[in-house]
Design an enzyme around this catalytic site. Structure first.
Site, PDB file in Angstrom:
ATOM      1  N   HIS A  56       0.851  -1.197   0.000  1.00 17.46           N
ATOM      2  CA  HIS A  56       0.000   0.000   0.000  1.00 17.46           C
ATOM      3  C   HIS A  56       0.879   1.237   0.000  1.00 17.46           C
ATOM      4  CE1 HIS A  56       0.828  -0.557   4.257  1.00 17.46           C
ATOM      5  NE2 HIS A  56       0.302   0.617   4.565  1.00 17.46           N
ATOM      6  N   HIS A  58       1.447   3.878   1.918  1.00 20.38           N
ATOM      7  CA  HIS A  58       2.018   4.604   3.062  1.00 20.38           C
ATOM      8  C   HIS A  58       3.541   4.663   2.977  1.00 20.38           C
ATOM      9  CE1 HIS A  58      -1.757   4.098   5.795  1.00 20.38           C
ATOM     10  NE2 HIS A  58      -1.850   5.111   4.970  1.00 20.38           N
ATOM     11  N   ASP A  60       5.982   4.480   4.974  1.00 19.64           N
ATOM     12  CA  ASP A  60       6.850   3.483   5.623  1.00 19.64           C
ATOM     13  C   ASP A  60       6.852   2.147   4.880  1.00 19.64           C
ATOM     14  OD1 ASP A  60       4.125   3.359   6.664  1.00 19.64           O
ATOM     15  OD2 ASP A  60       4.851   1.842   8.072  1.00 19.64           O
ATOM     16  N   HIS A  61       6.155   2.075   3.733  1.00 18.72           N
ATOM     17  CA  HIS A  61       6.178   0.859   2.906  1.00 18.72           C
ATOM     18  C   HIS A  61       6.774   1.098   1.517  1.00 18.72           C
ATOM     19  CE1 HIS A  61       3.796  -1.515   5.810  1.00 18.72           C
ATOM     20  NE2 HIS A  61       3.531  -0.285   6.221  1.00 18.72           N
ATOM     21  N   HIS A 115      -7.492  -0.866   5.581  1.00 15.37           N
ATOM     22  CA  HIS A 115      -6.442   0.033   6.105  1.00 15.37           C
ATOM     23  C   HIS A 115      -6.265   1.207   5.131  1.00 15.37           C
ATOM     24  CE1 HIS A 115      -2.707   1.303   7.995  1.00 15.37           C
ATOM     25  NE2 HIS A 115      -2.039   1.108   6.876  1.00 15.37           N
ATOM     26  N   ASP A 132      -0.071  -3.876   6.096  1.00 17.70           N
ATOM     27  CA  ASP A 132      -0.718  -3.394   7.320  1.00 17.70           C
ATOM     28  C   ASP A 132      -2.171  -3.841   7.392  1.00 17.70           C
ATOM     29  OD1 ASP A 132       1.660  -2.182   7.867  1.00 17.70           O
ATOM     30  OD2 ASP A 132       0.929  -0.120   7.670  1.00 17.70           O
ATOM     31  N   HIS A 171       4.746  -4.990  10.172  1.00 22.52           N
ATOM     32  CA  HIS A 171       5.300  -4.386  11.397  1.00 22.52           C
ATOM     33  C   HIS A 171       5.450  -5.420  12.499  1.00 22.52           C
ATOM     34  CE1 HIS A 171       4.870  -0.031  10.396  1.00 22.52           C
ATOM     35  NE2 HIS A 171       3.887  -0.465   9.627  1.00 22.52           N
TER      36      HIS A 171
HETATM   37 ZN   LIG Z   1       2.961   0.504   8.043  1.00 19.58          ZN
HETATM   38 ZN   LIG Z   2      -0.020   1.588   6.462  1.00 21.95          ZN
END
Ligand SMILES: [Zn+2]
Ligand SMILES: [Zn+2]
Length: 253
Positions: A56, A58, A60-61, A115, A132, A171
């Site tokens: 996805h 975001h 942090d990905h 999410h 996530d 995570h």
């Molecule tokens: Zn994440």
């Molecule tokens: Zn996320």
């Protein structure tokens, strides 16, 4: 050939995964939060990166996408990219259950909105990369989708897979998730035992991934809204409403 999955810790608590077939030097990476640790892992193992799979959008990905694309000309970057919203460096759009192949590996994307609306899980043999959407003993927050969408993604799409499916999530949230799960089901011994194990793993600096769908069915409150012992704590409401109530409680835990 045997699938090899290398866990690459990134940022504070993210996991990227480098996936390759034994005997092949071609590799793909799922969710490179940052390029450095992934590049290091590839170098150590003598692997050539040919593709990124994105769960996805975001940051942090996808934080490592552009640097990796720059360092590996021709790199394929797969993502859902729905609603005209491609991820950085995206070259290919994936669709629900439209199987594709890269790095000599066959991949089945599963669209799992909740999410985010572009959330995708990737099934490779018996390994499921959930980003996530599904965590060990938890699930992602509802940033874009509804509780009904997330419940469908988890309980009808992902939970339709076999018990021995290995779960690789985005995570390391396991200890905190199991502490919350124990408040939903104080009498669930599987949750207590897994929490004890997860605390030991964490103390040793070891990851708690992968889990299995079997374990998640037994311990993950977000897959257990229809279990009578859980529903009874929420006035025996329909599973989607129980799920939504558990999600709201977790948001404030
Ligand atoms: Zn994440
Ligand atoms: Zn996320």
């Amino acid at each position: 050939m045997t699938l090899r999955i290398l866990e690459v810790p990134c940022l504070g608590d993210n996991y990227a995964y480098v996936v390759t077939q034994s005997g092949s030097t071609q590799a793909l990476v799922i969710d490179p939060s940052e390029a450095g640790p992934v590049t290091h892992e590839l170098g150590d193992r003598g692997l050539d990166l040919v593709a990124i799979l994105t769960t996805h959008h975001h940051h942090d990905h996808v934080g490592g996408n552009l640097k990796l694309s720059h360092d590996h000309p021709g790199l394929a970057v797969y993502a859902h990219g729905g609603a005209g919203r491609p991820v950085p460096g995206q070259t290919h759009e994936v669709a629900h259950e439209v199987v594709f192949q890269t790095a000599g590996i066959q991949i089945t994307p599963l669209h799992v909105p909740g999410h985010t609306l572009d959330a995708v899980a990737y099934l490779i043999e018996d390994a499921l990369f959930t980003g996530d959407t599904l965590f060990v003993a938890g699930c992602g927050r509802l940033f874009e989708g509804s509780a009904a969408q997330m419940h469908h993604s988890l309980c009808n799409v992902l939970a339709a897979l076999p018990d021995d499916t290995r779960i690789y999530c985005g995570h390391e949230y396991t200890v905190q998730n199991l502490r919350f799960a124990a408040t939903v089901e104080p009498d669930n011994a599987a949750i207590r035992n897994k929490l004890e194990w997860a605390l030991e793993q964490t103390e040793r600096g070891q990851p708690t991934v992968p889990s299995t769908l079997h374990d998640e069915r037994a311990t993950n409150p977000f897959l257990r809204a229809a279990v009578p012992a859980v529903a009874a704590r929420y006035d025996n409401d329909p599973p989607v409403e129980v799920f939504a109530a558990i999600r709201r409680a977790k948001d404030h835990f």
